[in-house]
Design a protein around this motif. Structure first.
Motif, mmCIF file in Angstrom:
data_model
loop_
_atom_site.group_PDB
_atom_site.id
_atom_site.type_symbol
_atom_site.label_atom_id
_atom_site.label_comp_id
_atom_site.label_asym_id
_atom_site.label_seq_id
_atom_site.Cartn_x
_atom_site.Cartn_y
_atom_site.Cartn_z
ATOM 1 N N ALA A 1 21.531 11.396 -3.819
ATOM 2 C CA ALA A 1 19.989 11.171 -3.066
ATOM 3 C C ALA A 1 19.573 11.124 -3.675
ATOM 4 C CB ALA A 1 19.749 12.237 -2.482
ATOM 5 N N LEU A 2 17.757 10.148 -3.639
ATOM 6 C CA LEU A 2 16.467 9.982 -3.656
ATOM 7 C C LEU A 2 15.563 10.609 -2.908
ATOM 8 C CD1 LEU A 2 15.192 8.191 -6.039
ATOM 9 C CD2 LEU A 2 16.046 6.127 -4.160
ATOM 10 N N VAL A 3 14.269 10.627 -3.736
ATOM 11 C CA VAL A 3 13.080 11.195 -3.165
ATOM 12 C C VAL A 3 12.154 10.836 -3.780
ATOM 13 C CG1 VAL A 3 11.544 13.321 -2.760
ATOM 14 C CG2 VAL A 3 13.961 13.743 -3.395
ATOM 15 N N PHE A 4 11.481 9.992 -3.028
ATOM 16 C CA PHE A 4 10.151 9.199 -3.450
ATOM 17 C C PHE A 4 9.146 9.956 -3.220
ATOM 18 C CE2 PHE A 4 12.999 5.390 -3.108
ATOM 19 C CZ PHE A 4 13.018 4.783 -4.628
ATOM 20 N N LEU A 5 8.227 10.323 -3.419
ATOM 21 C CA LEU A 5 5.833 10.824 -3.295
ATOM 22 C C LEU A 5 5.572 10.178 -4.171
ATOM 23 C CD1 LEU A 5 8.931 13.004 -5.267
ATOM 24 C CD2 LEU A 5 7.698 14.889 -3.884
ATOM 25 N N PHE A 6 4.646 10.217 -2.867
ATOM 26 C CA PHE A 6 3.175 9.421 -3.314
ATOM 27 C C PHE A 6 2.081 10.243 -1.629
ATOM 28 C CE2 PHE A 6 6.425 7.077 0.137
ATOM 29 C CZ PHE A 6 6.174 7.323 1.077
ATOM 30 N N GLN A 7 1.211 9.326 -1.703
ATOM 31 C CA GLN A 7 -0.393 10.317 -1.270
ATOM 32 C C GLN A 7 -0.448 9.342 0.306
ATOM 33 O OE1 GLN A 7 -4.290 8.713 -0.358
ATOM 34 N NE2 GLN A 7 -4.186 10.474 0.739
ATOM 35 N N ALA A 8 -0.656 8.254 0.439
ATOM 36 C CA ALA A 8 -0.559 7.255 1.782
ATOM 37 C C ALA A 8 0.189 7.989 2.972
ATOM 38 C CB ALA A 8 -0.731 6.039 1.094
ATOM 39 N N ASP A 9 -0.725 7.639 4.301
ATOM 40 C CA ASP A 9 1.034 7.842 5.269
ATOM 41 C C ASP A 9 1.041 6.272 5.140
ATOM 42 O OD1 ASP A 9 2.067 8.119 7.658
ATOM 43 O OD2 ASP A 9 0.016 8.911 8.655
ATOM 44 N N ILE A 10 1.576 5.001 4.665
ATOM 45 C CA ILE A 10 1.969 4.309 5.596
ATOM 46 C C ILE A 10 2.523 4.541 6.881
ATOM 47 C CG2 ILE A 10 2.566 3.884 2.556
ATOM 48 C CD1 ILE A 10 5.719 3.857 3.034
ATOM 49 N N TYR B 1 -2.302 -1.441 7.818
ATOM 50 C CA TYR B 1 -1.206 -1.671 6.573
ATOM 51 C C TYR B 1 -0.985 -2.761 6.151
ATOM 52 C CZ TYR B 1 0.602 -5.331 9.451
ATOM 53 O OH TYR B 1 0.986 -6.558 10.106
ATOM 54 N N GLU B 2 -2.105 -3.193 5.953
ATOM 55 C CA GLU B 2 -1.301 -4.441 4.464
ATOM 56 C C GLU B 2 -1.153 -4.248 3.560
ATOM 57 O OE1 GLU B 2 -3.724 -5.005 6.876
ATOM 58 O OE2 GLU B 2 -3.373 -6.525 7.842
ATOM 59 N N GLY B 3 -2.305 -3.352 3.170
ATOM 60 C CA GLY B 3 -1.609 -2.762 1.382
ATOM 61 C C GLY B 3 -0.846 -2.301 1.033
ATOM 62 N N HIS B 4 0.482 -2.052 2.361
ATOM 63 C CA HIS B 4 1.245 -1.196 2.138
ATOM 64 C C HIS B 4 2.043 -1.677 2.667
ATOM 65 C CE1 HIS B 4 -0.803 2.740 1.380
ATOM 66 N NE2 HIS B 4 -0.947 2.144 2.323
ATOM 67 N N VAL B 5 3.033 -3.183 2.691
ATOM 68 C CA VAL B 5 3.663 -4.252 3.549
ATOM 69 C C VAL B 5 4.847 -4.205 2.227
ATOM 70 C CG1 VAL B 5 4.040 -6.554 3.759
ATOM 71 C CG2 VAL B 5 2.048 -5.396 5.308
ATOM 72 N N ALA B 6 4.591 -4.537 0.976
ATOM 73 C CA ALA B 6 5.248 -4.018 0.434
ATOM 74 C C ALA B 6 6.081 -3.386 -0.176
ATOM 75 C CB ALA B 6 4.355 -4.929 -1.327
ATOM 76 N N THR B 7 4.973 -2.256 -0.515
ATOM 77 C CA THR B 7 5.807 -0.848 -0.277
ATOM 78 C C THR B 7 7.149 -0.626 0.568
ATOM 79 O OG1 THR B 7 3.783 -0.224 -1.499
ATOM 80 C CG2 THR B 7 5.150 2.081 -0.689
ATOM 81 N N ARG B 8 6.537 -1.188 1.854
ATOM 82 C CA ARG B 8 7.294 -0.346 2.734
ATOM 83 C C ARG B 8 8.529 -1.565 2.687
ATOM 84 N NH1 ARG B 8 4.434 1.181 8.682
ATOM 85 N NH2 ARG B 8 6.817 0.474 9.069
ATOM 86 N N ALA B 9 9.000 -2.706 2.193
ATOM 87 C CA ALA B 9 9.720 -3.508 2.659
ATOM 88 C C ALA B 9 10.651 -3.767 0.971
ATOM 89 C CB ALA B 9 9.062 -4.542 1.808
ATOM 90 N N ALA B 10 9.548 -2.644 -0.159
ATOM 91 C CA ALA B 10 10.990 -2.692 -1.322
ATOM 92 C C ALA B 10 11.438 -1.266 -0.254
ATOM 93 C CB ALA B 10 10.079 -2.273 -2.580
ATOM 94 N N LEU B 11 11.150 0.101 -0.068
ATOM 95 C CA LEU B 11 11.627 1.137 0.427
ATOM 96 C C LEU B 11 12.664 0.794 1.259
ATOM 97 C CD1 LEU B 11 9.015 3.590 0.662
ATOM 98 C CD2 LEU B 11 10.365 3.611 -1.289
ATOM 99 N N LEU B 12 13.037 -0.101 2.390
ATOM 100 C CA LEU B 12 13.617 -0.376 3.644
ATOM 101 C C LEU B 12 14.780 -1.007 2.304
ATOM 102 C CD1 LEU B 12 14.642 -0.997 6.511
ATOM 103 C CD2 LEU B 12 13.122 -3.181 6.284
ATOM 104 N N GLU B 13 14.932 -2.295 1.754
ATOM 105 C CA GLU B 13 15.655 -3.297 1.086
ATOM 106 C C GLU B 13 16.421 -1.884 0.070
ATOM 107 O OE1 GLU B 13 18.645 -5.611 0.034
ATOM 108 O OE2 GLU B 13 16.772 -5.731 1.878
ATOM 109 N N GLY B 14 15.859 -1.245 -0.440
ATOM 110 C CA GLY B 14 16.346 -0.506 -1.522
ATOM 111 C C GLY B 14 17.504 0.924 -0.859
ATOM 112 N N ALA B 15 16.775 1.057 0.360
ATOM 113 C CA ALA B 15 17.923 2.417 1.175
ATOM 114 C C ALA B 15 18.805 1.870 2.216
ATOM 115 C CB ALA B 15 16.885 2.754 2.233
ATOM 116 N N ARG B 16 18.455 0.449 2.235
ATOM 117 C CA ARG B 16 19.890 -0.019 3.243
ATOM 118 C C ARG B 16 20.914 -0.302 2.268
ATOM 119 N NH1 ARG B 16 18.030 -5.229 5.828
ATOM 120 N NH2 ARG B 16 20.063 -5.817 6.898
ATOM 121 N N ARG B 17 20.449 -0.545 0.816
ATOM 122 C CA ARG B 17 21.433 -1.128 0.203
ATOM 123 C C ARG B 17 21.979 0.401 -0.442
ATOM 124 N NH1 ARG B 17 18.637 -3.728 -3.909
ATOM 125 N NH2 ARG B 17 18.159 -1.777 -4.528
#
Length: 329
Positions: A218-227, A238-254
């Motif tokens: 399993a993998l756990v990420f911890l951050f402050q923002a309600d993205i 939400y524009e400031g979190h677009v890259a973060t969300r994309a990286a989480l989505l792509e990584g989790a799918r893989r």
């Protein structure tokens, strides 16, 4: 020869079973009033810390906002007061910053401080080396040490416990300090946001790579923002979190195995499945847990069983007297 091989296999030690463990997550506290002495919520926080110490977790993680947004960002509040209550932890404490202690400090209500100077203060005070805070410390890997091109980002940390990989990511509220398209510009945001946002993306990808390389359960990420605020409430930047969300989505799918996202920012306890793929289907291996905060001074006990198909369980710790339910402003 075959009999000797069988004997060797029988005598060889079995792979150690990863043991279940518990850690604590909390954030967005204490929210004191300007010049409130003593601060009632800091006193309540001290009671919570005593209970956290008594629980004897493997470690605790504070996911940002060590002060209220309307408190001035003085050294006494941002550094001295925080250092005082951080020092009460008898077990390892990991901290990732929030917006209130640096990003929003340029606002009138926060005393009109330079956000980048406040961030530099946080980095000096609370990220001194390759270990956690707390009276007992935990070894950490920091992005600044592993990536020569990202030496400024000492706050992004990674560690492994019972085979589970953990990573903090410096993604904060107020749209992650991204310069707004309209309205007042936070001083220095145009220079500060892009390299940190890029570093966060690289750090998320590196955490997934570490988990895949070590076959982490399993993998756990911890951050402050309600993205995911806009997903729930239907408005907000939400524009400031677009890259973060994309990286989480792509990584989790893989990755395919359980991923837990822990954050604060919206001040109530919530567990759900927040990520959707391009086909709008919910990504079933990603769980989000939002910690309470502000008036709700409680922590969340996270139980982890690395051997279980669903490895995460949650329970609240503390006094629920001032708790509130889900809401949008």
């Amino acid at each position: 020869m075959r009999s000797l091989l069988c004997l060797f296999l029988l005598l060889a030690p079995a792979a150690a079973r990863a043991e279940a463990f518990e850690f604590l997550a909390f954030g967005d506290m204490p929210y004191c009033s300007q010049n409130e002495t003593p601060c009632a919520d800091e006193q309540r926080l001290n009671v919570l810390i005593d209970r956290m110490n008594a629980a004897q977790p493997a470690f605790s993680v504070f996911v940002g906002d060590t002060k209220a947004g309307a408190e001035h960002c003085t050294d006494a509040v941002v550094a001295d007061r925080t250092r005082r209550w951080f020092a009460r932890f008898e077990h390892p404490l990991i901290y990732t910053p929030g917006d209130n202690e640096w990003t929003d400090c340029w606002q009138d209500r926060a005393g009109r401080f330079d956000p980048r100077e406040r961030l530099a203060l946080l980095r000096r005070e609370f990220f001194p080396g390759p270990e956690s805070l707390g009276r007992v410390t935990l070894p950490l890997e920091r992005q600044a040490d592993l990536d020569p091109g990202r030496r400024d980002f000492v706050e992004n940390a990674r560690w492994t416990y019972q085979g589970v990989v953990f990573a903090t990511v410096h993604a904060v509220g107020s749209d992650n300090n991204r310069p707004p398209l309209q309205g007042p510009q936070p001083p220095g945001a145009a220079q500060e946001f892009p390299p940190r946002d890029a570093a966060n993306t690289v750090w998320i990808e590196a955490a997934f790579a570490e988990a895949e390389r070590n076959r982490a359960p399993a993998l756990v990420f911890l951050f402050q923002a309600d993205i995911f605020f806009r997903d729930r409430c239907g408005f907000g930047e939400y524009e400031g979190h677009v890259a973060t969300r994309a990286a989480l989505l792509e990584g989790a799918r893989r990755y395919g195995r359980p991923v837990l996202l822990i954050h604060g920012d919206s001040h109530f306890f919530l567990v759900d499945l927040p990520l959707r793929g391009p086909d709008d289907r919910t990504l079933g291996n990603v769980t989000r847990m939002m910690v309470p905060g502000a008036e709700d001074i409680r922590a969340v006990r996270v139980r982890v069983d690395p051997e279980a198909d669903q490895p995460f369980g949650f329970a609240l710790l503390g006094d629920p007297a001032r708790a509130r339910g889900p809401s949008c402003p």
